[in-house]
Scaffold this motif. Structure first.
Motif, short mmCIF file in Angstrom:
data_model
loop_
_atom_site.label_atom_id
_atom_site.label_comp_id
_atom_site.label_asym_id
_atom_site.label_seq_id
_atom_site.Cartn_x
_atom_site.Cartn_y
_atom_site.Cartn_z
N PHE A 118 0.84 -1.18 0.00
CA PHE A 118 0.00 0.00 0.00
C PHE A 118 0.88 1.24 0.00
CE2 PHE A 118 -2.84 -3.16 1.96
CZ PHE A 118 -3.96 -2.99 1.16
N THR A 119 0.28 2.38 -0.26
CA THR A 119 0.97 3.67 -0.28
C THR A 119 0.79 4.38 1.04
OG1 THR A 119 0.46 3.83 -2.64
CG2 THR A 119 1.16 5.85 -1.55
N ALA A 120 1.84 5.03 1.52
CA ALA A 120 1.74 5.90 2.69
C ALA A 120 2.12 7.31 2.27
CB ALA A 120 2.67 5.41 3.80
N CYS B 248 -3.15 6.21 4.08
CA CYS B 248 -3.14 5.16 3.06
C CYS B 248 -4.28 5.49 2.11
CB CYS B 248 -3.35 3.78 3.70
SG CYS B 248 -3.55 2.47 2.48
N PRO B 249 -3.98 6.09 0.95
CA PRO B 249 -5.05 6.53 0.05
C PRO B 249 -5.85 5.38 -0.58
CG PRO B 249 -2.91 6.91 -0.97
CD PRO B 249 -2.66 6.46 0.45
N GLU B 250 -5.25 4.21 -0.69
CA GLU B 250 -5.97 3.09 -1.28
C GLU B 250 -7.19 2.69 -0.45
OE1 GLU B 250 -1.66 2.34 -2.64
OE2 GLU B 250 -2.64 3.01 -0.81
N LEU B 251 -7.09 2.85 0.88
CA LEU B 251 -8.17 2.43 1.77
C LEU B 251 -8.78 3.59 2.55
CD1 LEU B 251 -6.52 -0.80 3.21
CD2 LEU B 251 -8.45 -0.69 1.62
N ASP B 252 -8.23 4.79 2.39
CA ASP B 252 -8.67 5.96 3.14
C ASP B 252 -8.58 5.70 4.64
OD1 ASP B 252 -9.44 8.60 3.33
OD2 ASP B 252 -11.57 8.11 3.43
N ALA C 294 -2.89 0.28 11.68
CA ALA C 294 -4.28 0.66 11.42
C ALA C 294 -4.84 -0.05 10.20
CB ALA C 294 -4.38 2.18 11.24
N VAL C 295 -4.04 -0.17 9.14
CA VAL C 295 -4.48 -0.87 7.94
C VAL C 295 -4.68 -2.35 8.24
CG1 VAL C 295 -3.76 -1.63 5.62
CG2 VAL C 295 -3.56 0.78 6.28
N GLU C 296 -3.75 -2.96 8.96
CA GLU C 296 -3.90 -4.37 9.32
C GLU C 296 -5.17 -4.62 10.13
OE1 GLU C 296 0.84 -5.65 9.44
OE2 GLU C 296 -0.15 -5.01 11.30
N LEU C 297 -5.43 -3.75 11.10
CA LEU C 297 -6.64 -3.89 11.92
C LEU C 297 -7.90 -3.69 11.09
CD1 LEU C 297 -5.46 -2.07 15.17
CD2 LEU C 297 -5.87 -4.53 14.87
N PHE C 298 -7.87 -2.71 10.18
CA PHE C 298 -9.01 -2.49 9.31
C PHE C 298 -9.29 -3.73 8.46
CE2 PHE C 298 -10.49 -1.33 5.04
CZ PHE C 298 -11.77 -0.89 5.36
N GLU D 245 -17.04 -3.81 2.57
CA GLU D 245 -16.51 -2.48 2.84
C GLU D 245 -15.10 -2.33 2.31
OE1 GLU D 245 -15.65 0.74 6.42
OE2 GLU D 245 -16.37 -1.25 6.95
N VAL D 246 -14.29 -3.36 2.48
CA VAL D 246 -12.93 -3.32 1.93
C VAL D 246 -12.99 -3.13 0.43
CG1 VAL D 246 -10.78 -4.61 1.61
CG2 VAL D 246 -11.98 -4.73 3.81
#
Length: 74
Positions: free
Chosen positions: A6-8, A21-25, A43-47, A55-56
């Motif tokens: 992912f992008t940061a 992380c723009p891919e997942l907001d 945060a991305v891992e938890l999401f 939703e993903v």
């Protein structure tokens, strides 16, 4: 386990760094670039662990491009 890249995007705000992380907001923050990035990863891992797959799929953006450009001002 599947690894996904992912992008940061990080921005300094006062004495903190905000990471997005723009891919997942999904966003997070930290006192350093490294801390903000690590917090964003968590945060991305938890999401991804807790979000409904629909939703993903809805939030997942395809290719994200980060670039610079110039504008005339003044």
């Amino acid at each position: 386990m599947q690894l996904t890249t992912f992008t940061a995007v990080l921005e300094k705000e006062n004495d903190m760094y905000v990471a997005l992380c723009p891919e997942l907001d999904v966003a997070s923050q930290g006192k350093t670039v490294e801390e903000a990035t690590a917090n964003l990863k968590e945060a991305v891992e938890l999401f991804l662990e807790s979000a409904d797959p629909a939703e993903v799929k809805q939030r997942l953006h395809g290719d994200v491009f980060v670039t610079h450009f110039e504008v005339a001002r003044g």
